[in-house]
Design a protein around this motif. Sequence first.
Motif, PDB file in Angstrom:
ATOM      1  N   GLY A 199      -0.723 -12.825  23.275  1.00 68.06           N
ATOM      2  CA  GLY A 199      -1.577 -13.478  22.295  1.00 68.06           C
ATOM      3  C   GLY A 199      -2.656 -12.550  21.781  1.00 68.06           C
ATOM      4  O   GLY A 199      -2.950 -11.528  22.382  1.00 68.06           O
ATOM      5  N   SER A 229      -9.692 -16.017  12.932  1.00 69.10           N
ATOM      6  CA  SER A 229      -8.450 -16.148  12.191  1.00 69.10           C
ATOM      7  C   SER A 229      -7.429 -15.220  12.825  1.00 69.10           C
ATOM      8  O   SER A 229      -7.708 -14.580  13.828  1.00 69.10           O
ATOM      9  CB  SER A 229      -8.677 -15.804  10.718  1.00 69.10           C
ATOM     10  OG  SER A 229      -7.550 -16.173   9.957  1.00 69.10           O
ATOM     11  N   LEU A 230      -6.273 -15.151  12.228  1.00 64.59           N
ATOM     12  CA  LEU A 230      -5.214 -14.265  12.721  1.00 64.59           C
ATOM     13  C   LEU A 230      -4.877 -14.536  14.176  1.00 64.59           C
ATOM     14  O   LEU A 230      -4.561 -13.632  14.929  1.00 64.59           O
ATOM     15  CB  LEU A 230      -5.602 -12.789  12.542  1.00 64.59           C
ATOM     16  CG  LEU A 230      -5.929 -12.348  11.139  1.00 64.59           C
ATOM     17  CD1 LEU A 230      -6.457 -10.915  11.145  1.00 64.59           C
ATOM     18  CD2 LEU A 230      -4.739 -12.478  10.222  1.00 64.59           C
ATOM     19  N   ARG A 231      -4.928 -15.789  14.581  1.00 64.33           N
ATOM     20  CA  ARG A 231      -4.621 -16.152  15.964  1.00 64.33           C
ATOM     21  C   ARG A 231      -3.109 -16.258  16.121  1.00 64.33           C
ATOM     22  O   ARG A 231      -2.450 -16.993  15.406  1.00 64.33           O
ATOM     23  CB  ARG A 231      -5.305 -17.478  16.276  1.00 64.33           C
ATOM     24  CG  ARG A 231      -5.194 -17.895  17.710  1.00 64.33           C
ATOM     25  CD  ARG A 231      -6.067 -19.091  17.984  1.00 64.33           C
ATOM     26  NE  ARG A 231      -5.646 -20.263  17.259  1.00 64.33           N
ATOM     27  CZ  ARG A 231      -6.468 -21.133  16.689  1.00 64.33           C
ATOM     28  NH1 ARG A 231      -7.770 -20.936  16.755  1.00 64.33           N
ATOM     29  NH2 ARG A 231      -6.015 -22.173  16.066  1.00 64.33           N
ATOM     30  N   LYS A 232      -2.554 -15.512  17.072  1.00 64.82           N
ATOM     31  CA  LYS A 232      -1.112 -15.507  17.308  1.00 64.82           C
ATOM     32  C   LYS A 232      -0.849 -15.570  18.804  1.00 64.82           C
ATOM     33  O   LYS A 232      -1.561 -14.964  19.595  1.00 64.82           O
ATOM     34  CB  LYS A 232      -0.460 -14.233  16.755  1.00 64.82           C
ATOM     35  CG  LYS A 232      -0.673 -13.998  15.275  1.00 64.82           C
ATOM     36  CD  LYS A 232       0.113 -14.975  14.457  1.00 64.82           C
ATOM     37  CE  LYS A 232      -0.097 -14.695  12.974  1.00 64.82           C
ATOM     38  NZ  LYS A 232       0.395 -15.719  12.125  1.00 64.82           N
ATOM     39  N   THR A 233       0.194 -16.320  19.180  1.00 67.45           N
ATOM     40  CA  THR A 233       0.634 -16.345  20.569  1.00 67.45           C
ATOM     41  C   THR A 233       2.153 -16.388  20.597  1.00 67.45           C
ATOM     42  O   THR A 233       2.796 -16.751  19.616  1.00 67.45           O
ATOM     43  CB  THR A 233       0.110 -17.571  21.345  1.00 67.45           C
ATOM     44  OG1 THR A 233       0.577 -18.756  20.705  1.00 67.45           O
ATOM     45  CG2 THR A 233      -1.401 -17.585  21.414  1.00 67.45           C
ATOM     46  N   THR A 234       2.704 -16.028  21.739  1.00 69.07           N
ATOM     47  CA  THR A 234       4.145 -16.134  21.920  1.00 69.07           C
ATOM     48  C   THR A 234       4.476 -17.499  22.497  1.00 69.07           C
ATOM     49  O   THR A 234       3.669 -18.106  23.203  1.00 69.07           O
ATOM     50  CB  THR A 234       4.667 -15.047  22.876  1.00 69.07           C
ATOM     51  OG1 THR A 234       4.004 -15.180  24.136  1.00 69.07           O
ATOM     52  CG2 THR A 234       4.424 -13.659  22.323  1.00 69.07           C
ATOM     53  N   ASN A 272       4.473 -20.516  21.406  1.00 70.99           N
ATOM     54  CA  ASN A 272       3.551 -21.624  21.123  1.00 70.99           C
ATOM     55  C   ASN A 272       2.563 -21.848  22.261  1.00 70.99           C
ATOM     56  O   ASN A 272       2.334 -22.965  22.708  1.00 70.99           O
ATOM     57  CB  ASN A 272       4.320 -22.914  20.842  1.00 70.99           C
ATOM     58  CG  ASN A 272       5.149 -22.800  19.585  1.00 70.99           C
ATOM     59  OD1 ASN A 272       4.729 -22.180  18.620  1.00 70.99           O
ATOM     60  ND2 ASN A 272       6.324 -23.377  19.597  1.00 70.99           N
ATOM     61  N   THR A 294      -4.027 -19.844  23.373  1.00 70.89           N
ATOM     62  CA  THR A 294      -4.815 -19.928  22.149  1.00 70.89           C
ATOM     63  C   THR A 294      -6.211 -20.449  22.440  1.00 70.89           C
ATOM     64  O   THR A 294      -7.205 -19.885  21.987  1.00 70.89           O
ATOM     65  CB  THR A 294      -4.121 -20.845  21.127  1.00 70.89           C
ATOM     66  OG1 THR A 294      -2.865 -20.270  20.782  1.00 70.89           O
ATOM     67  CG2 THR A 294      -4.953 -21.027  19.881  1.00 70.89           C
ATOM     68  N   THR A 331      -7.436 -20.629  11.189  1.00 71.54           N
ATOM     69  CA  THR A 331      -6.076 -20.400  11.638  1.00 71.54           C
ATOM     70  C   THR A 331      -5.270 -21.693  11.662  1.00 71.54           C
ATOM     71  O   THR A 331      -5.766 -22.738  12.046  1.00 71.54           O
ATOM     72  CB  THR A 331      -6.088 -19.800  13.052  1.00 71.54           C
ATOM     73  OG1 THR A 331      -6.848 -18.609  13.019  1.00 71.54           O
ATOM     74  CG2 THR A 331      -4.703 -19.481  13.543  1.00 71.54           C
ATOM     75  N   ASN A 332      -4.024 -21.591  11.287  1.00 71.86           N
ATOM     76  CA  ASN A 332      -3.090 -22.697  11.419  1.00 71.86           C
ATOM     77  C   ASN A 332      -2.865 -22.932  12.907  1.00 71.86           C
ATOM     78  O   ASN A 332      -2.507 -22.024  13.640  1.00 71.86           O
ATOM     79  CB  ASN A 332      -1.775 -22.329  10.730  1.00 71.86           C
ATOM     80  CG  ASN A 332      -0.737 -23.413  10.842  1.00 71.86           C
ATOM     81  OD1 ASN A 332      -0.914 -24.404  11.539  1.00 71.86           O
ATOM     82  ND2 ASN A 332       0.355 -23.220  10.148  1.00 71.86           N
ATOM     83  N   GLY A 334      -0.532 -24.384  14.319  1.00 64.86           N
ATOM     84  CA  GLY A 334       0.868 -24.422  14.698  1.00 64.86           C
ATOM     85  C   GLY A 334       1.471 -25.812  14.705  1.00 64.86           C
ATOM     86  O   GLY A 334       2.630 -25.975  15.017  1.00 64.86           O
TER      87      GLY A 334
END
Length: 102
Positions: A22, A37-42, A44, A49, A74-75, A77
């Motif tokens: 993440g 922003s730009l929050r990403k994880t593998t 879900n 997060t 950030t979305n 998900g």
Amino acid sequence: MKYYTQLNQIILVAEIDGQIIGMIAGGELPNGQSWASLRKTTNNGKEITQALVVKLAEEIHNLNPNIELLNDGTNDGQEGLIFVKEKFRPVLNLTLHSLYLK
């Protein structure tokens, strides 16, 4: 991530056993508040997060204890872009998360 230093961005990366699971980016705004922003994880990773958001808020607070808000663009998900757009309808006021540092 290019130019993060010039943009005064904070980038936090979470990893387990050398694998990145993440990341989140954010920082202080000129108006005295902050952003994420730009929050990403593998996979879900909602728990990852949430941990990244809390850690980012702590890092921003350490830089400037007067900051009161973290504006997260950030979305989350949940149903993708349609869900995010639904949040901005004037007839709908939805709070997903509230975070307060003590």
